[in-house]
Design a protein around this motif. Sequence first.
Motif, mmCIF file in Angstrom:
data_model
loop_
_atom_site.group_PDB
_atom_site.id
_atom_site.type_symbol
_atom_site.label_atom_id
_atom_site.label_comp_id
_atom_site.label_asym_id
_atom_site.label_seq_id
_atom_site.Cartn_x
_atom_site.Cartn_y
_atom_site.Cartn_z
ATOM 1 N N ASP A 98 26.763 38.923 20.671
ATOM 2 C CA ASP A 98 25.435 38.313 20.569
ATOM 3 C C ASP A 98 24.993 37.843 21.952
ATOM 4 O OD1 ASP A 98 26.654 35.795 21.097
ATOM 5 O OD2 ASP A 98 26.995 35.461 18.965
ATOM 6 N N ALA A 99 23.725 37.457 22.029
ATOM 7 C CA ALA A 99 23.143 37.099 23.322
ATOM 8 C C ALA A 99 23.805 35.882 23.940
ATOM 9 C CB ALA A 99 21.651 36.858 23.165
ATOM 10 N N ALA A 100 24.276 34.959 23.112
ATOM 11 C CA ALA A 100 24.889 33.747 23.645
ATOM 12 C C ALA A 100 26.178 34.046 24.388
ATOM 13 C CB ALA A 100 25.159 32.763 22.511
ATOM 14 N N THR A 101 26.889 35.086 23.981
ATOM 15 C CA THR A 101 28.182 35.370 24.594
ATOM 16 C C THR A 101 28.111 36.412 25.710
ATOM 17 O OG1 THR A 101 28.659 36.956 22.832
ATOM 18 C CG2 THR A 101 29.515 34.726 22.558
ATOM 19 N N VAL A 102 27.154 37.345 25.629
ATOM 20 C CA VAL A 102 27.094 38.398 26.653
ATOM 21 C C VAL A 102 25.822 38.359 27.495
ATOM 22 C CG1 VAL A 102 28.523 39.905 25.230
ATOM 23 C CG2 VAL A 102 26.039 40.169 25.157
ATOM 24 N N GLY A 103 24.819 37.589 27.074
ATOM 25 C CA GLY A 103 23.536 37.558 27.783
ATOM 26 C C GLY A 103 22.508 38.418 27.084
ATOM 27 N N ASP A 104 21.253 37.989 27.108
ATOM 28 C CA ASP A 104 20.201 38.710 26.373
ATOM 29 C C ASP A 104 19.942 40.099 26.933
ATOM 30 O OD1 ASP A 104 18.982 37.826 28.714
ATOM 31 O OD2 ASP A 104 17.621 36.440 27.694
ATOM 32 N N GLU A 105 19.911 40.224 28.266
ATOM 33 C CA GLU A 105 19.629 41.531 28.861
ATOM 34 C C GLU A 105 20.756 42.526 28.574
ATOM 35 O OE1 GLU A 105 18.938 40.520 32.914
ATOM 36 O OE2 GLU A 105 16.842 39.950 32.572
ATOM 37 N N ALA A 106 22.006 42.054 28.642
ATOM 38 C CA ALA A 106 23.146 42.933 28.356
ATOM 39 C C ALA A 106 23.076 43.455 26.929
ATOM 40 C CB ALA A 106 24.450 42.176 28.581
ATOM 41 N N LEU A 107 22.690 42.587 26.005
ATOM 42 C CA LEU A 107 22.591 42.999 24.605
ATOM 43 C C LEU A 107 21.494 44.043 24.414
ATOM 44 C CD1 LEU A 107 24.087 42.280 22.007
ATOM 45 C CD2 LEU A 107 22.275 40.637 21.505
ATOM 46 N N LEU A 108 20.358 43.845 25.081
ATOM 47 C CA LEU A 108 19.271 44.831 25.004
ATOM 48 C C LEU A 108 19.701 46.172 25.589
ATOM 49 C CD1 LEU A 108 15.986 42.935 25.985
ATOM 50 C CD2 LEU A 108 16.669 43.753 23.739
ATOM 51 N N LEU A 109 20.362 46.144 26.729
ATOM 52 C CA LEU A 109 20.796 47.377 27.376
ATOM 53 C C LEU A 109 21.764 48.153 26.492
ATOM 54 C CD1 LEU A 109 21.397 46.086 31.027
ATOM 55 C CD2 LEU A 109 19.480 47.478 30.228
ATOM 56 N N SER A 110 22.623 47.435 25.781
ATOM 57 C CA SER A 110 23.650 48.092 24.974
ATOM 58 C C SER A 110 23.064 48.890 23.817
ATOM 59 C CB SER A 110 24.641 47.058 24.442
ATOM 60 O OG SER A 110 24.052 46.248 23.438
ATOM 61 N N ARG A 111 21.797 48.644 23.482
ATOM 62 C CA ARG A 111 21.145 49.398 22.407
ATOM 63 C C ARG A 111 20.741 50.797 22.855
ATOM 64 N NH1 ARG A 111 17.102 44.597 20.112
ATOM 65 N NH2 ARG A 111 18.770 43.249 19.256
ATOM 66 N N HIS A 112 20.829 51.055 24.145
ATOM 67 C CA HIS A 112 20.363 52.334 24.675
ATOM 68 C C HIS A 112 21.456 53.152 25.363
ATOM 69 C CE1 HIS A 112 16.239 51.042 23.846
ATOM 70 N NE2 HIS A 112 16.617 49.863 24.301
ATOM 71 N N ALA A 113 22.505 52.498 25.792
ATOM 72 C CA ALA A 113 23.606 53.204 26.461
ATOM 73 C C ALA A 113 24.779 52.243 26.581
ATOM 74 C CB ALA A 113 23.179 53.701 27.845
ATOM 75 N N LEU A 114 25.899 52.755 27.064
ATOM 76 C CA LEU A 114 27.054 51.908 27.331
ATOM 77 C C LEU A 114 26.662 50.822 28.326
ATOM 78 C CD1 LEU A 114 30.150 51.297 27.367
ATOM 79 C CD2 LEU A 114 30.317 53.017 29.190
ATOM 80 N N ALA A 115 26.852 49.558 27.955
ATOM 81 C CA ALA A 115 26.529 48.432 28.836
ATOM 82 C C ALA A 115 27.812 47.692 29.171
ATOM 83 C CB ALA A 115 25.529 47.491 28.178
ATOM 84 N N ILE A 116 28.017 47.432 30.446
ATOM 85 C CA ILE A 116 29.225 46.762 30.914
ATOM 86 C C ILE A 116 28.839 45.496 31.663
ATOM 87 C CG2 ILE A 116 31.230 46.941 32.434
ATOM 88 C CD1 ILE A 116 31.346 49.887 31.749
ATOM 89 N N VAL A 117 29.453 44.387 31.262
ATOM 90 C CA VAL A 117 29.188 43.095 31.875
ATOM 91 C C VAL A 117 30.309 42.750 32.847
ATOM 92 C CG1 VAL A 117 28.978 40.609 31.454
ATOM 93 C CG2 VAL A 117 27.877 42.248 29.907
ATOM 94 N N GLY A 118 29.942 42.346 34.053
ATOM 95 C CA GLY A 118 30.942 41.929 35.022
ATOM 96 C C GLY A 118 30.317 41.593 36.352
ATOM 97 N N SER A 119 30.780 40.517 36.981
ATOM 98 C CA SER A 119 30.261 40.153 38.289
ATOM 99 C C SER A 119 30.860 41.019 39.392
ATOM 100 C CB SER A 119 30.540 38.669 38.576
ATOM 101 O OG SER A 119 31.919 38.388 38.435
ATOM 102 N N ASP A 120 32.049 41.577 39.152
ATOM 103 C CA ASP A 120 32.679 42.494 40.101
ATOM 104 C C ASP A 120 32.196 43.907 39.778
ATOM 105 O OD1 ASP A 120 34.350 44.247 41.509
ATOM 106 O OD2 ASP A 120 36.084 42.928 41.348
ATOM 107 N N ARG A 121 31.224 44.390 40.547
ATOM 108 C CA ARG A 121 30.612 45.677 40.224
ATOM 109 C C ARG A 121 31.597 46.841 40.384
ATOM 110 N NH1 ARG A 121 25.115 45.512 39.257
ATOM 111 N NH2 ARG A 121 24.566 43.364 38.779
ATOM 112 N N ALA A 122 32.508 46.741 41.336
ATOM 113 C CA ALA A 122 33.484 47.812 41.529
ATOM 114 C C ALA A 122 34.402 47.924 40.315
ATOM 115 C CB ALA A 122 34.295 47.560 42.790
ATOM 116 N N ALA A 123 34.822 46.782 39.778
ATOM 117 C CA ALA A 123 35.660 46.792 38.581
ATOM 118 C C ALA A 123 34.879 47.321 37.380
ATOM 119 C CB ALA A 123 36.189 45.390 38.298
ATOM 120 N N SER A 124 33.605 46.954 37.276
ATOM 121 C CA SER A 124 32.767 47.471 36.193
ATOM 122 C C SER A 124 32.617 48.977 36.296
ATOM 123 C CB SER A 124 31.384 46.809 36.238
ATOM 124 O OG SER A 124 31.465 45.427 35.965
#
Length: 329
Positions: A98-124
């Motif tokens: 849900d948006a509270a745990t992953v963020g609203d934008e991440a949740l929206l993105l996941s409806r259209h493609a694989l969405a990955i959350v992470g501050s370390d972009r290389a690891a993502s």
Amino acid sequence: MRAPQFWRTEGVASRLLSPFGLVYGALTRVRLARKAPRASLPTIVVGGLTAGGDGKTPLVIALAKMLVTEGERPALLTRGYGKRSGRCEPFAVSADDDAATVGDEALLLSRHALAIVGSDRAASAALARELGATLLILDDGLQSRRLSPDLSLLVIDSDYGAGNGRCLPAGPLRAPLEAQIAAADALIVIGAGAAGRRLAASCAKPVFQAQIAPEPKAAKALTGKRVIGFAGIGRPEKFFRSLAETGAEVVAARSFPDHHRFDEFDLAELMALARRHDATLVTTEKDAVRLPPALDSETLPISLAFTEPGALKATLDAALSRARLSRVS
């Protein structure tokens, strides 16, 4: 946060804050110029010119849709702004989140493609490859330079442009204007406003025009209805304009800060306003994922359409081809 009005025009507040803006601009200029690691997958970076509301996330979604139709498997990388998850990063957003745990934008993105959350972009990026992605799209990343882009797209709201032309906190720019344009391979100008057109005409970069439009079925359902629009996004006035374009009678509008977490007081106030005006509450997709099911409201989805999609597709194809050849050699 809610963008202050003085970010739009030169004034006393912006002049008083200009020394801080100069320092911020100098720091971001250095960051833009630094070398960044290259991911193993082709990388498209999308950045907004200003601090919120340019249309960055709708562009990422539109690009993902375009590339999926070409047989690609894009991974959408985001930092998950506003998340409260204690989960180990990076992680892929799932249907149970849900948006509270992953963020609203991440949740929206996941409806259209694989969405990955992470501050370390290389690891993502590494996780994206493990999960079968064929390319990366970074929702934000132009100014931070965490991964080296194969294609950098700078989004500009045509009505807002560069605001007063100053960097945060004296103005809305996330880095000096000329440095951002120099770092971009192409500009995406959303809307037909004069400010964006002037800005695009002044620089020698490819420019692609796009428009935000309400989803037709949802828009038709609102035609003739008495509605109250409410939104907690970068520039709520853009949503209110889209709502009016549906033919709905907008009897009131309420703005909240971007990524606002609606509390019981907010919800009670909105419901009371709806009863008082005998109207339907309508909000954005981004706000809807942050609302409890108990709130009786409707959602007006929007989408981004390109004036010349073929030209943009050719640019994407060429960039991806170059990126893949460079990784083979």
